[in-house]
Write a protein that holds these residues in place. Structure first.
Motif, PDB file in Angstrom:
ATOM      1  N   MET A 143       9.017 -10.580   5.851  1.00  0.00           N
ATOM      2  CA  MET A 143       9.078 -12.004   5.512  1.00  0.00           C
ATOM      3  C   MET A 143      10.529 -12.477   5.686  1.00  0.00           C
ATOM      4  O   MET A 143      11.208 -12.864   4.734  1.00  0.00           O
ATOM      5  CB  MET A 143       8.571 -12.237   4.091  1.00  0.00           C
ATOM      6  N   THR A 144      10.971 -12.457   6.905  1.00  0.00           N
ATOM      7  CA  THR A 144      12.370 -12.745   7.204  1.00  0.00           C
ATOM      8  C   THR A 144      12.726 -14.214   7.054  1.00  0.00           C
ATOM      9  O   THR A 144      13.912 -14.552   6.965  1.00  0.00           O
ATOM     10  CB  THR A 144      12.692 -12.291   8.628  1.00  0.00           C
ATOM     11  N   GLY A 145      11.737 -15.110   7.028  1.00  0.00           N
ATOM     12  CA  GLY A 145      12.024 -16.531   6.893  1.00  0.00           C
ATOM     13  C   GLY A 145      11.854 -17.058   5.488  1.00  0.00           C
ATOM     14  O   GLY A 145      11.981 -18.270   5.258  1.00  0.00           O
ATOM     15  N   LEU A 146      11.599 -16.193   4.501  1.00  0.00           N
ATOM     16  CA  LEU A 146      11.378 -16.636   3.116  1.00  0.00           C
ATOM     17  C   LEU A 146      12.683 -17.151   2.519  1.00  0.00           C
ATOM     18  O   LEU A 146      13.724 -16.485   2.570  1.00  0.00           O
ATOM     19  CB  LEU A 146      10.825 -15.480   2.285  1.00  0.00           C
ATOM     20  N   LEU A 147      12.621 -18.356   1.938  1.00  0.00           N
ATOM     21  CA  LEU A 147      13.798 -18.983   1.337  1.00  0.00           C
ATOM     22  C   LEU A 147      13.745 -19.011  -0.189  1.00  0.00           C
ATOM     23  O   LEU A 147      14.786 -18.944  -0.845  1.00  0.00           O
ATOM     24  CB  LEU A 147      13.953 -20.419   1.860  1.00  0.00           C
ATOM     25  N   HIS A 148      12.557 -19.114  -0.750  1.00  0.00           N
ATOM     26  CA  HIS A 148      12.413 -19.251  -2.201  1.00  0.00           C
ATOM     27  C   HIS A 148      11.299 -18.314  -2.664  1.00  0.00           C
ATOM     28  O   HIS A 148      10.177 -18.379  -2.164  1.00  0.00           O
ATOM     29  CB  HIS A 148      12.082 -20.696  -2.583  1.00  0.00           C
ATOM     30  N   LEU A 149      11.613 -17.466  -3.640  1.00  0.00           N
ATOM     31  CA  LEU A 149      10.647 -16.509  -4.186  1.00  0.00           C
ATOM     32  C   LEU A 149      10.669 -16.603  -5.702  1.00  0.00           C
ATOM     33  O   LEU A 149      11.725 -16.430  -6.326  1.00  0.00           O
ATOM     34  CB  LEU A 149      10.975 -15.087  -3.743  1.00  0.00           C
ATOM     35  N   SER A 150       9.522 -16.891  -6.266  1.00  0.00           N
ATOM     36  CA  SER A 150       9.394 -16.998  -7.726  1.00  0.00           C
ATOM     37  C   SER A 150       8.404 -15.956  -8.223  1.00  0.00           C
ATOM     38  O   SER A 150       7.227 -15.971  -7.856  1.00  0.00           O
ATOM     39  CB  SER A 150       8.930 -18.401  -8.125  1.00  0.00           C
ATOM     40  N   LEU A 151       8.900 -15.038  -9.060  1.00  0.00           N
ATOM     41  CA  LEU A 151       8.076 -14.027  -9.724  1.00  0.00           C
ATOM     42  C   LEU A 151       8.218 -14.159 -11.238  1.00  0.00           C
ATOM     43  O   LEU A 151       8.086 -13.175 -11.973  1.00  0.00           O
ATOM     44  CB  LEU A 151       8.508 -12.632  -9.272  1.00  0.00           C
ATOM     45  N   SER A 152       8.443 -15.344 -11.719  1.00  0.00           N
ATOM     46  CA  SER A 152       8.693 -15.580 -13.143  1.00  0.00           C
ATOM     47  C   SER A 152       7.433 -15.318 -13.964  1.00  0.00           C
ATOM     48  O   SER A 152       6.302 -15.490 -13.500  1.00  0.00           O
ATOM     49  CB  SER A 152       9.160 -17.021 -13.359  1.00  0.00           C
ATOM     50  N   ARG A 153       7.690 -14.872 -15.220  1.00  0.00           N
ATOM     51  CA  ARG A 153       6.649 -14.737 -16.242  1.00  0.00           C
ATOM     52  C   ARG A 153       5.474 -13.888 -15.757  1.00  0.00           C
ATOM     53  O   ARG A 153       4.319 -14.264 -15.856  1.00  0.00           O
ATOM     54  CB  ARG A 153       6.182 -16.124 -16.695  1.00  0.00           C
ATOM     55  N   ALA A 196      12.916  -3.353  -1.954  1.00  0.00           N
ATOM     56  CA  ALA A 196      11.757  -4.251  -1.951  1.00  0.00           C
ATOM     57  C   ALA A 196      12.094  -5.604  -1.345  1.00  0.00           C
ATOM     58  O   ALA A 196      11.210  -6.277  -0.807  1.00  0.00           O
ATOM     59  CB  ALA A 196      11.228  -4.425  -3.375  1.00  0.00           C
ATOM     60  N   PHE A 197      13.361  -6.028  -1.413  1.00  0.00           N
ATOM     61  CA  PHE A 197      13.769  -7.325  -0.846  1.00  0.00           C
ATOM     62  C   PHE A 197      14.642  -7.139   0.402  1.00  0.00           C
ATOM     63  O   PHE A 197      15.356  -8.059   0.790  1.00  0.00           O
ATOM     64  CB  PHE A 197      14.539  -8.129  -1.894  1.00  0.00           C
ATOM     65  N   ALA A 198      14.594  -5.970   1.012  1.00  0.00           N
ATOM     66  CA  ALA A 198      15.506  -5.671   2.115  1.00  0.00           C
ATOM     67  C   ALA A 198      15.294  -6.580   3.316  1.00  0.00           C
ATOM     68  O   ALA A 198      16.247  -6.861   4.056  1.00  0.00           O
ATOM     69  CB  ALA A 198      15.354  -4.203   2.522  1.00  0.00           C
ATOM     70  N   ASP A 199      14.059  -7.052   3.550  1.00  0.00           N
ATOM     71  CA  ASP A 199      13.777  -7.902   4.705  1.00  0.00           C
ATOM     72  C   ASP A 199      14.016  -9.382   4.427  1.00  0.00           C
ATOM     73  O   ASP A 199      13.914 -10.196   5.353  1.00  0.00           O
ATOM     74  CB  ASP A 199      12.329  -7.708   5.168  1.00  0.00           C
ATOM     75  N   LEU A 200      14.330  -9.744   3.188  1.00  0.00           N
ATOM     76  CA  LEU A 200      14.479 -11.161   2.829  1.00  0.00           C
ATOM     77  C   LEU A 200      15.941 -11.594   3.024  1.00  0.00           C
ATOM     78  O   LEU A 200      16.608 -12.047   2.092  1.00  0.00           O
ATOM     79  CB  LEU A 200      14.033 -11.385   1.386  1.00  0.00           C
ATOM     80  N   ARG A 201      16.431 -11.487   4.213  1.00  0.00           N
ATOM     81  CA  ARG A 201      17.836 -11.775   4.477  1.00  0.00           C
ATOM     82  C   ARG A 201      18.152 -13.257   4.441  1.00  0.00           C
ATOM     83  O   ARG A 201      19.320 -13.642   4.373  1.00  0.00           O
ATOM     84  CB  ARG A 201      18.242 -11.174   5.817  1.00  0.00           C
TER      85      ARG A 201
END
Length: 626
Positions: free
Chosen positions: A82-92, A102-107
């Motif tokens: 998911m190289t184009g992901l800009l915003h990730l919410s894993l709250s609550r 786990a976030f290595a590809d989220l550059r």
């Protein structure tokens, strides 16, 4: 040649090659809403009851919201490619584990929300690859440890770091100091007890620092605080102002916080927790002259030591003051001592020489220093030759002495000179221990009435065998005090302080009257007295013998009673023995009656004579009728 025109006519009829079609988007995960018609693509799954990250995510998504679910872990493959992901919410969620990488590809990721989960630690590889991260929200977790290299990949881009509402007692302050672009730093509601000096000096863009509700007793001055005006609230503050919040901490309001009191602040809720004279008072209502410190006073130091070469030696130095003084040691050669291969310096003021050498002997200097000043004390160390082999000590009894060993006796001149040689330099003439025994000592000091406003005296003492400092409060009209409950055969260091009211500030202050060192008499042991374990064993054996003898006597008495009663237990009636004849009464027409036991003979008395007919009755005979 006729075939060529035919082929030329058929060429326009061949199908043209079609342009490449866009990739088919992945199906939207169940219970999620996906925006795939226009860019940027987004996958929204808040409150969908998910137990894990959906595997059918569109890898082209720029926004992924997975808040308010039941995800317990983030695996390496969950967010891969998911190289184009800009915003990730894993709250609550209930995330306890984040796999390394786990976030290595989220550059390209700009914002990561992990608040409201159950993370207990953050390692160096869990945030690897987030080279463009700007907002990292880790609040409301259970973080107790943050690795020093956890923020290395995003240290140059991070602008917002929220670590509030966790269980952090320590932080990698060196790593936090490298966040040169951070604007907001939230450290509130943790367990931080101290902040090192200069921890924020390189955070030039810091606009808000929240350290509310920790365990901070003091806040060291920092170049950042002196360079920018400080305000309590961001409302109406200029763009260059630093918003500092530190309420809810047990602040110790002494001279170390004068710098903070001098800053211009708006109204806030900070309060002093100590010293007792200022406890509970509003921080900004305390005058600058009330933020005072007390210089250190050395209350205990080791007596002169003599050790053979090759053996360890421990030099002790204790001091009191406000703030708590820091103890350092200087060698006889004038070098500052610290932790090395041959020495260890402990925070409590103890210096341990692991292996002594002949050149280590001399006068060691203990320096106790705080913000109000410093105090020194000398400790002499003598290093002798290695000891020869020794035989076991023979047992002997202490020579008896007249009188009570606890009675106070003035020391003789010979004993005083011997003790002066044993204990090193002479004590302060202002405080004297004139009489002492095995468990008591009489302390005297000169009258301090010239000190205005004196309230009481304070006696501080401890023995060479422990580090516990004992306090005694004495009325102001006293010039002596009898110490009891002392340990026999020990050396004590004692200081007397005068507690008075400072007329300049109106606060309670202390002034040293003097210090002294004395030794209690050794306890007497009566010669030949049996040891306590021996006495206890003897008593147990004697008591057991008495119990066994009592049981044997009781059994013997029972046997004798059993024999006396003819083999029948006592209390049980004997069976009548057969008789050879039966007597019956013949005065009348009554028949024979069964035989009765013969009555015991009694004294003769007047009675009516009745004639009896006796017939034989026994085995083989029948009763005879009338």
């Amino acid at each position: 040649m006729a075939i060529l025109p035919l082929l030329l006519c058929l060429l326009p009829l061949a199908p043209a090659s079609s342009p490449p079609q866009p990739a088919t988007p992945s199906p939207c995960p169940r219970r999620c809403r996906c925006q795939t018609q226009s860019l940027p693509l987004s996958v929204l799954c808040p409150g969908a009851g998910l137990l894990f990250v959906p595997p059918s995510l569109d890898r082209r998504a720029a926004e992924l919201r997975l808040a308010d679910n039941f995800i317990a872990a983030v695996r390496r493959r969950d967010l891969a490619n998911m190289t184009g992901l800009l915003h990730l919410s894993l709250s609550r969620n209930t995330i306890r584990h984040v796999a390394a990488g786990a976030f290595a590809d989220l550059r390209a990721l700009r914002a990561l929300h992990l608040d409201g989960n159950r993370l207990t630690s953050l390692g160096e590889g869990q945030l690897r690859g987030l080279v463009n991260l700007r907002h990292l929200i880790l609040s409301n977790n259970q973080l107790a440890a943050l690795a020093a290299g956890a923020l290395d990949d995003c240290s140059e881009t991070l602008e917002d770091l929220d670590l509030s509402y966790n269980n952090l007692e320590q932080l990698p302050w060196e790593a936090l100091g490298r966040l040169g672009n951070v604007n907001t730093l939230g450290l509130d509601h943790n367990l931080l007890a101290s902040v090192p000096a200069g921890a924020f000096s390189r955070l030039h863009k810091l606009a808000r620092l929240d350290m509310t509700s920790n365990r901070l007793t003091t806040i060291p001055p920092d170049p950042l605080f002196s360079r920018l005006p400080l305000l309590a609230r961001p409302r109406g503050s200029p763009a260059s102002a630093l918003v500092l919040a530190f309420g809810g901490n047990p602040l110790h309001c002494n001279c170390e916080l004068v710098w903070l009191r001098r800053l211009a602040r708006e109204d806030d809720l900070e309060a002093c927790a100590s010293p007792p004279a200022l406890g509970g008072r509003y921080f900004w209502a305390v005058g600058e002259e009330e933020f005072v410190c007390e210089p250190p006073v050395v209350t205990h130091r080791s007596p002169p030591l003599a050790v053979p070469a090759g053996r360890p030696a421990a030099l002790r130095c204790r001091a009191v003051g406000d703030p708590e003084p820091r103890v350092r040691w200087v060698s006889p050669q004038g070098r500052l001592l610290g932790n090395s291969s041959r020495a260890r310096a402990f925070p409590n003021g103890t210096l341990e020489l692991l292996v002594t050498e002949p050149g280590d002997g001399g006068i060691f200097t203990c320096i106790a220093a705080n913000a109000a000043g410093e105090a020194t004390a000398a400790v002499e160390l003598t290093v002798g030759p290695p000891p020869p082999p020794q035989l076991a000590n023979s047992t002997s009894c202490d020579p008896p002495r007249d009188g009570d060993p606890d009675a106070l006796t003035p020391p003789s001149a010979a004993s005083a000179s011997a003790k002066a040689a044993d204990t090193g330099p002479p004590t302060d003439r202002g405080v004297q221990v004139t009489e002492h025994g095995a468990t008591a000592a009489l302390v005297q000091w000169p009258d301090q009435r010239p000190i205005p406003g004196i309230r009481m005296y304070q006696i501080q003492y401890n023995s060479s065998a422990d580090d516990i400092l004992v306090y005694r409060m004495i009325p102001a009209d006293s010039s002596s005090f009898l110490l009891t409950d002392l340990a026999s055969g020990r050396t004590y260091d004692l200081c007397v302080l005068a507690v008075y009211e400072d007329s300049a500030t109106g606060l309670t202050a202390t002034r040293p009257v003097g210090c002294s060192r004395f030794s209690t008499e050794p306890a007497l042991r009566p010669c030949g007295a049996p040891h306590a374990p021996f006495l206890g064993g003897t008593m147990i054996i004697a008591l057991g013998g008495v119990i066994v003898a009592s049981v044997l006597v009781f059994i013997f008495v029972l046997l004798m009673r059993y024999k006396v009663h003819g083999g029948q237990p006592p209390g049980k009636a004997k069976t009548p023995a057969p008789v050879s004849s039966v007597c019956s009464q013949t005065n009348g027409a009554l028949g024979p009656t069964p035989a009765l036991p013969a009555p015991e003979p009694t004294a003769p008395r007047a009675h009516t004579v009745v004639q009896l007919d006796c017939e034989p009755w026994g085995p083989g005979h029948e009763p005879v009728g009338p």
